[in-house]
Design a protein around this motif. Structure first.
Motif, PDB file in Angstrom:
ATOM      1  N   UNK A 226       1.732  48.169  51.486  1.00 26.22           N
ATOM      2  CA  UNK A 226       2.783  49.064  51.003  1.00 26.22           C
ATOM      3  C   UNK A 226       2.627  49.278  49.503  1.00 26.22           C
ATOM      4  N   UNK A 227       2.584  50.537  49.102  1.00 26.03           N
ATOM      5  CA  UNK A 227       2.524  50.869  47.682  1.00 26.03           C
ATOM      6  C   UNK A 227       3.896  50.627  47.065  1.00 26.03           C
ATOM      7  N   UNK A 228       3.935  49.883  45.964  1.00 22.10           N
ATOM      8  CA  UNK A 228       5.187  49.634  45.249  1.00 22.10           C
ATOM      9  C   UNK A 228       5.372  50.621  44.105  1.00 22.10           C
ATOM     10  N   UNK A 229       4.286  50.899  43.398  1.00 14.70           N
ATOM     11  CA  UNK A 229       4.384  51.850  42.292  1.00 14.70           C
ATOM     12  C   UNK A 229       3.015  52.432  41.990  1.00 14.70           C
ATOM     13  N   UNK A 230       3.041  53.646  41.455  1.00 15.75           N
ATOM     14  CA  UNK A 230       1.853  54.288  40.899  1.00 15.75           C
ATOM     15  C   UNK A 230       2.285  54.855  39.553  1.00 15.75           C
ATOM     16  N   UNK A 231       1.681  54.360  38.486  1.00 20.80           N
ATOM     17  CA  UNK A 231       2.067  54.775  37.140  1.00 20.80           C
ATOM     18  C   UNK A 231       0.850  55.382  36.449  1.00 20.80           C
ATOM     19  N   UNK A 232       1.004  56.608  36.017  1.00 19.81           N
ATOM     20  CA  UNK A 232      -0.064  57.312  35.322  1.00 19.81           C
ATOM     21  C   UNK A 232       0.184  57.214  33.822  1.00 19.81           C
TER      22      UNK A 232
ATOM     23  N   UNK B 106       1.028  33.303  50.710  1.00 20.27           N
ATOM     24  CA  UNK B 106       0.620  34.678  51.007  1.00 20.27           C
ATOM     25  C   UNK B 106       1.072  35.107  52.394  1.00 20.27           C
ATOM     26  N   UNK B 107       0.909  34.231  53.365  1.00 18.52           N
ATOM     27  CA  UNK B 107       1.258  34.599  54.734  1.00 18.52           C
ATOM     28  C   UNK B 107       2.765  34.767  54.914  1.00 18.52           C
ATOM     29  N   UNK B 108       3.552  34.223  53.989  1.00 12.14           N
ATOM     30  CA  UNK B 108       5.010  34.380  54.067  1.00 12.14           C
ATOM     31  C   UNK B 108       5.482  35.714  53.491  1.00 12.14           C
ATOM     32  N   UNK B 109       4.565  36.478  52.918  1.00 10.19           N
ATOM     33  CA  UNK B 109       4.945  37.722  52.249  1.00 10.19           C
ATOM     34  C   UNK B 109       5.722  38.693  53.133  1.00 10.19           C
ATOM     35  N   UNK B 110       5.339  38.914  54.400  1.00  8.41           N
ATOM     36  CA  UNK B 110       6.115  39.863  55.210  1.00  8.41           C
ATOM     37  C   UNK B 110       7.590  39.484  55.338  1.00  8.41           C
ATOM     38  N   UNK B 111       7.885  38.192  55.510  1.00  8.90           N
ATOM     39  CA  UNK B 111       9.281  37.770  55.605  1.00  8.90           C
ATOM     40  C   UNK B 111      10.004  37.979  54.277  1.00  8.90           C
ATOM     41  N   UNK B 112       9.339  37.632  53.186  1.00 10.31           N
ATOM     42  CA  UNK B 112       9.952  37.793  51.870  1.00 10.31           C
ATOM     43  C   UNK B 112      10.150  39.271  51.551  1.00 10.31           C
ATOM     44  N   UNK B 113       9.255  40.114  52.034  1.00  8.74           N
ATOM     45  CA  UNK B 113       9.388  41.548  51.784  1.00  8.74           C
ATOM     46  C   UNK B 113      10.675  42.104  52.369  1.00  8.74           C
TER      47      UNK B 113
ATOM     48  N   UNK C 190       0.976  47.027  44.830  1.00  9.12           N
ATOM     49  CA  UNK C 190       1.155  47.030  46.283  1.00  9.12           C
ATOM     50  C   UNK C 190       1.431  45.619  46.760  1.00  9.12           C
ATOM     51  N   UNK C 191       1.967  45.519  47.967  1.00  8.82           N
ATOM     52  CA  UNK C 191       2.117  44.207  48.594  1.00  8.82           C
ATOM     53  C   UNK C 191       1.897  44.353  50.088  1.00  8.82           C
ATOM     54  N   UNK C 192       1.484  43.251  50.691  1.00 10.02           N
ATOM     55  CA  UNK C 192       1.217  43.254  52.120  1.00 10.02           C
ATOM     56  C   UNK C 192       2.494  42.923  52.874  1.00 10.02           C
TER      57      UNK C 192
ATOM     58  N   UNK D  96      -9.488  52.964  44.046  1.00  9.97           N
ATOM     59  CA  UNK D  96      -9.985  52.199  45.187  1.00  9.97           C
ATOM     60  C   UNK D  96      -8.907  51.320  45.792  1.00  9.97           C
ATOM     61  N   UNK D  97      -8.074  50.740  44.929  1.00  7.35           N
ATOM     62  CA  UNK D  97      -6.952  49.940  45.436  1.00  7.35           C
ATOM     63  C   UNK D  97      -6.002  50.803  46.252  1.00  7.35           C
ATOM     64  N   UNK D  98      -5.678  51.979  45.724  1.00  9.02           N
ATOM     65  CA  UNK D  98      -4.781  52.878  46.446  1.00  9.02           C
ATOM     66  C   UNK D  98      -5.384  53.285  47.794  1.00  9.02           C
ATOM     67  N   UNK D  99      -6.677  53.560  47.799  1.00  9.33           N
ATOM     68  CA  UNK D  99      -7.352  53.897  49.052  1.00  9.33           C
ATOM     69  C   UNK D  99      -7.291  52.723  50.028  1.00  9.33           C
ATOM     70  N   UNK D 100      -7.541  51.512  49.514  1.00 11.61           N
ATOM     71  CA  UNK D 100      -7.486  50.329  50.367  1.00 11.61           C
ATOM     72  C   UNK D 100      -6.095  50.078  50.924  1.00 11.61           C
ATOM     73  N   UNK D 101      -5.089  50.302  50.092  1.00 14.51           N
ATOM     74  CA  UNK D 101      -3.703  50.133  50.544  1.00 14.51           C
ATOM     75  C   UNK D 101      -3.408  51.057  51.720  1.00 14.51           C
ATOM     76  N   UNK D 102      -3.876  52.297  51.616  1.00  9.17           N
ATOM     77  CA  UNK D 102      -3.624  53.260  52.686  1.00  9.17           C
ATOM     78  C   UNK D 102      -4.442  52.934  53.939  1.00  9.17           C
ATOM     79  N   UNK D 103      -5.683  52.501  53.737  1.00 15.38           N
ATOM     80  CA  UNK D 103      -6.544  52.196  54.880  1.00 15.38           C
ATOM     81  C   UNK D 103      -6.082  50.960  55.643  1.00 15.38           C
TER      82      UNK D 103
END
Length: 369
Positions: free
Chosen positions: A56-62, A169-176, A91-93, A45-52
């Protein structure tokens, strides 16, 4: 509610309910399956939400345990581990409005998980339904710490966030932008992006973290310690902030001692104390294995450094973190006299981040050995 622990209580409740209904061992196995299924549903659900909602997905570990196969880019890491019983999504925004996107992603995750529980009660065995329901209740309980942030926190608590925490949180895009530059090894671009962050948000803890990350990536460990030390005593920090800052201080101190910027007799105990403080503020020990491996190596325990370094590498969802841990493993193998194995380990580290100071330094030592 700081000391409330819902996990053990729900585990006991599941066992009691399953046994009381006469489902025995089979029911308990089903409950375990339901638990794992529900955990996976939250991550899917998180992965779906990230895409919707365009995070940005940072990692997917199975799975968990030793890494079997991985695919890495500077922005994304996908890995398959030895025990494929869980899935982890990070993920991160990187776009505004940050909090709205995070809330929508958390809500999407929760709705998928609720749907799985409903399906389990409609068509699944009793044990599976009970296990999934208990997991749902546990994950929807709002909690946020250095160890974890529950989906329930994003759904129920995030909308009420205000003040400095909201600004972080709102500073995340700049930090990214800083993080992206560091991950590709473009430290000049990282310094430029960092200057923008500092000008816009000079007092945020996230800004301090970005400064420390750039200094550390450039091998400027003393400068990293200076910026971290300037804020760690602030009285407006949450335990989560203090834990993460102390973890960064521990890593920078260990690295400074490793390259001779401070005596090991000073740096090793100082880094060990910082590790203990970070753990005391709630950071799990496994998140500090990379630093602990460095400290073991500085103390002369090469075998322990190799063991913890491998564990740190296998637990990392970040290419730079894995490369750094593998550099420690290579150094430990060198200390044990196995240069051939060290070269094999370092080859992967170099593929991930050959420019990283500890990776490059290890390669230089191997070249002259």
């Amino acid at each position: 509610m700081k000391f409330f622990r819902s996990g053990p209580l729900l585990t006991v409740a599941v066992v009691v309910v399953v046994i009381a209904r006469g489902h025995g061992v089979g029911g308990l196995v089903g409950a375990l399956g339901g638990l794992l299924l529900e955990l996976a549903s939250f991550q899917v659900g998180t992965l779906l939400g990230v895409l919707l909602w365009r995070l940005r997905v940072r990692y997917v570990i199975f799975g968990v345990g030793r890494e079997l196969r991985a695919w890495s880019t500077p922005r994304l890491r996908i890995a398959l581990c030895a025990l494929p019983v869980v899935i982890r999504v990070g993920a991160r925004s990187v776009r505004s409005p940050v909090r709205l996107r995070l809330w929508l992603t958390g809500l999407t995750s929760a709705l998928v998980a609720v749907g799985v529980v409903v399906g389990a009660w409609l068509v699944g065995p009793f044990g599976v339904a009970v296990g999934a329901t208990a997991c749902l209740a546990h994950e929807l309980w709002p909690r946020r710490s250095a160890a974890t942030t529950s989906p329930g926190w994003y759904v129920f608590s995030l909308p009420r966030v205000s003040g400095r925490e909201a600004a972080e949180m709102e500073a995340t895009p700049l930090v990214s932008a800083v993080v992206d530059a560091v991950h590709v090894g473009d430290l000049a671009a990282a310094d430029t992006a960092l200057a923008v962050v500092v000008a816009a948000h000079p007092d945020l803890v996230m800004t301090t973290g970005a400064q420390a990350a750039v200094h550390t990536a450039a091998g400027r460990y003393v400068e990293a310690l200076q910026v971290l030390g300037a804020v760690v005593g602030r009285d407006d920090l949450a335990d989560r902030d203090r834990a993460l800052l102390m973890a960064s201080m521990a890593g920078a101190t260990a690295s400074a001692a490793e390259v001779g910027l401070m005596p090991a007799s000073v740096g090793v105990p100082a880094a060990a104390r910082a590790v203990d403080v970070a753990i005391g503020f709630g950071l799990p020990r496994y998140r500090l294995l990379g630093t602990l491996a460095q400290l073991a190596l500085l103390r002369g325990d090469a075998a322990e450094a190799v063991r913890m370094g491998r564990d740190s590498a296998d637990g990392s969802g970040d290419a730079l973190g894995r490369a750094d841990a593998l550099a420690t493993v290579a150094r430990g193998l060198m200390a044990g006299g196995d240069n051939a194995a060290a070269r094999a380990v370092l080859a992967e580290a170099s593929e991930l981040a050959a420019w990283l100071p500890r990776v490059a330094g290890t390669a230089a030592r191997l070249d002259v050995s």
